[in-house]
Design an enzyme around this catalytic site. Structure first.
Site, mmCIF file in Angstrom:
data_model
loop_
_atom_site.group_PDB
_atom_site.id
_atom_site.type_symbol
_atom_site.label_atom_id
_atom_site.label_comp_id
_atom_site.label_asym_id
_atom_site.label_seq_id
_atom_site.Cartn_x
_atom_site.Cartn_y
_atom_site.Cartn_z
ATOM 1 N N LYS A 180 29.961 35.501 78.137
ATOM 2 C CA LYS A 180 28.882 35.772 77.198
ATOM 3 C C LYS A 180 28.271 37.165 77.343
ATOM 4 O O LYS A 180 27.510 37.594 76.485
ATOM 5 C CB LYS A 180 27.798 34.710 77.294
ATOM 6 C CG LYS A 180 28.242 33.315 76.940
ATOM 7 C CD LYS A 180 28.905 33.142 75.575
ATOM 8 C CE LYS A 180 28.043 33.485 74.400
ATOM 9 N NZ LYS A 180 28.498 32.794 73.164
HETATM 10 N N1 PMP Z 1 32.166 28.322 78.390
HETATM 11 C C1 PMP Z 1 30.921 28.567 78.833
HETATM 12 C C2 PMP Z 1 30.569 28.243 80.256
HETATM 13 C C3 PMP Z 1 29.958 29.115 77.957
HETATM 14 O O1 PMP Z 1 28.698 29.351 78.395
HETATM 15 C C4 PMP Z 1 30.337 29.387 76.615
HETATM 16 C C5 PMP Z 1 29.323 29.962 75.681
HETATM 17 N N2 PMP Z 1 28.452 29.032 75.077
HETATM 18 C C6 PMP Z 1 31.643 29.080 76.203
HETATM 19 C C7 PMP Z 1 32.533 28.568 77.132
HETATM 20 C C8 PMP Z 1 32.086 29.234 74.766
HETATM 21 O O2 PMP Z 1 32.041 30.520 74.242
HETATM 22 P P1 PMP Z 1 31.704 30.811 72.732
HETATM 23 O O3 PMP Z 1 30.207 30.711 72.569
HETATM 24 O O4 PMP Z 1 32.213 32.181 72.487
HETATM 25 O O5 PMP Z 1 32.381 29.793 71.870
#
Ligand code: PMP
Length: 340
Positions: free
Chosen positions: A51
């Site tokens: 992130k």
């Molecule tokens: N894994 C974790 C631990 C996350 O914090 C996030 C972000 N919410 C994601 C996966 C997924 O990423 P995205 O928001 O880009 O879909």
């Protein structure tokens, strides 16, 4: 003295430490799939998660639009990695960060955000339809605060642009322009849609797959065109019930649904066999990558090359995922080395 060949270049600022993460071949998943599985080491970002990229792009986008000016404030409703990324980027650029989260979140998360210097606003847990929900509260707070912007990670497509412009080209280069498949799970969808769009721009034939946890509604959306969820998951940061703006137009070719038990098995194997300590979304992603690898092999691509995202560090989950009582209370298998 000059740096040895292959050493990462000198970073002019700390923000340049975001992205350009290593890509690693994963031995166990590759053996299980019968082809090469690679993991993008997003835990190597300064905030220890994928992130950081979204946080940096969202902040740079707000600056470019003129909505974030020197001394301004970034507001977001999030309990997790996005808050951590935004707090660090805000510090590096001289902004304030305000993070709104439900008071039911773990003490660890509150302590982490406070430690980074974010202002924490705690609100009672409420359904999304309630105006007091932390996401709506964060939007209102941004509107009411002079000089503040709302990051709006779910529907602000600066999030997925981070992955179109950085993650995808990095994977393309690191895999020497030979990649057959990419998959990951979805929280906002920024990573899946952005890497998917970015890789397809290099090579349209790359198969892009959604890996959905139980309890999310996107598997059925891409399989049948209907938003419907089944089961539950304890994975943090993933599991989406709607098509966010970041997901609109994402080039999804196929989809897998992965249980927490399967994800945990890969979390355990990555740690025990390969020395990588990750969170559960990473385990679920790796299970999805193995499923995609097997599918590509079955379709005749014997030497398929598949990439996925190693989303964050497991050190963030010491009181949950790596705690025997917590796992047992959730009805999940306890890692054998914790059971003694
Ligand atoms: N894994 C974790 C631990 C996350 O914090 C996030 C972000 N919410 C994601 C996966 C997924 O990423 P995205 O928001 O880009 O879909």
């Amino acid at each position: 003295m000059t740096a040895p060949a292959g050493a990462p270049p000198l970073a002019p600022t700390t923000l340049d430490l975001i992205g350009n993460t290593p890509l690693v071949r994963l031995a166990g998943p590759s053996a299980a799939a019968g082809c090469d599985i690679f993991g993008k080491c997003e835990f190597a970002n300064p905030g220890a998660s994928v992130k950081d990229r979204a946080a940096l792009w969202i902040v740079r986008d707000a600056e470019a639009r003129g909505s974030l000016r020197p001394g301004g404030t970034i507001v977001e409703g999030t309990a997790g990695n996005t808050g951590i990324g935004l707090a660090l980027v805000a510090n590096a650029l001289g902004y304030k960060s305000v993070i709104v989260m439900p008071e039911t979140q773990s003490r660890e998360k509150m302590d982490t955000l406070r430690a980074l210097g974010a202002e924490l606003v705690l609100v009672p847990a409420a359904p999304f339809s309630n105006p007091g929900h932390f996401v709506h509260t964060s939007r209102r707070l941004a509107e009411e605060t002079p000089g503040a912007v709302w990051a709006n990670q779910f529907d602000n497509v600066a999030n997925r642009r981070a992955h179109i412009e950085s993650t995808a080209p990095e994977i393309w280069e690191q895999m020497e322009h030979r990649i057959d498949g990419f998959t990951c799970s979805v929280g906002t969808g920024g990573t899946l849609a952005g890497v998917g769009l970015g890789l397809k721009a290099f090579d349209e034939s790359v198969t892009i797959a959604l890996t959905d946890p139980h309890g999310a509604a996107l598997y059925s959306w891409y399989a049948e065109g209907e938003l419907r969820s089944e089961g539950t998951s304890v994975a943090e940061g993933i599991g989406q019930g709607r098509v966010t703006a970041n997901l609109e137009g994402a080039p999804i070719d196929t989809q897998f649904r992965i249980s927490d038990e399967e994800g945990l098995e890969w979390v355990a194997r990555l740690l025990q066999e390969e020395g990588l300590c990750t969170g559960l979304s990473t385990g679920i992603n790796v299970a999805g990558a193995v499923a995609l690898g097997r599918q590509l092999v079955a379709q005749g691509k014997a030497d398929a090359r598949v990439a996925t995202i190693l989303c964050d560090t497991g050190f963030r989950y010491l009181s949950s995922l790596y705690n025997a009582e917590w796992l047992a209370a959730k009805g999940l298998p306890v890692f054998p080395w914790l059971a003694q």
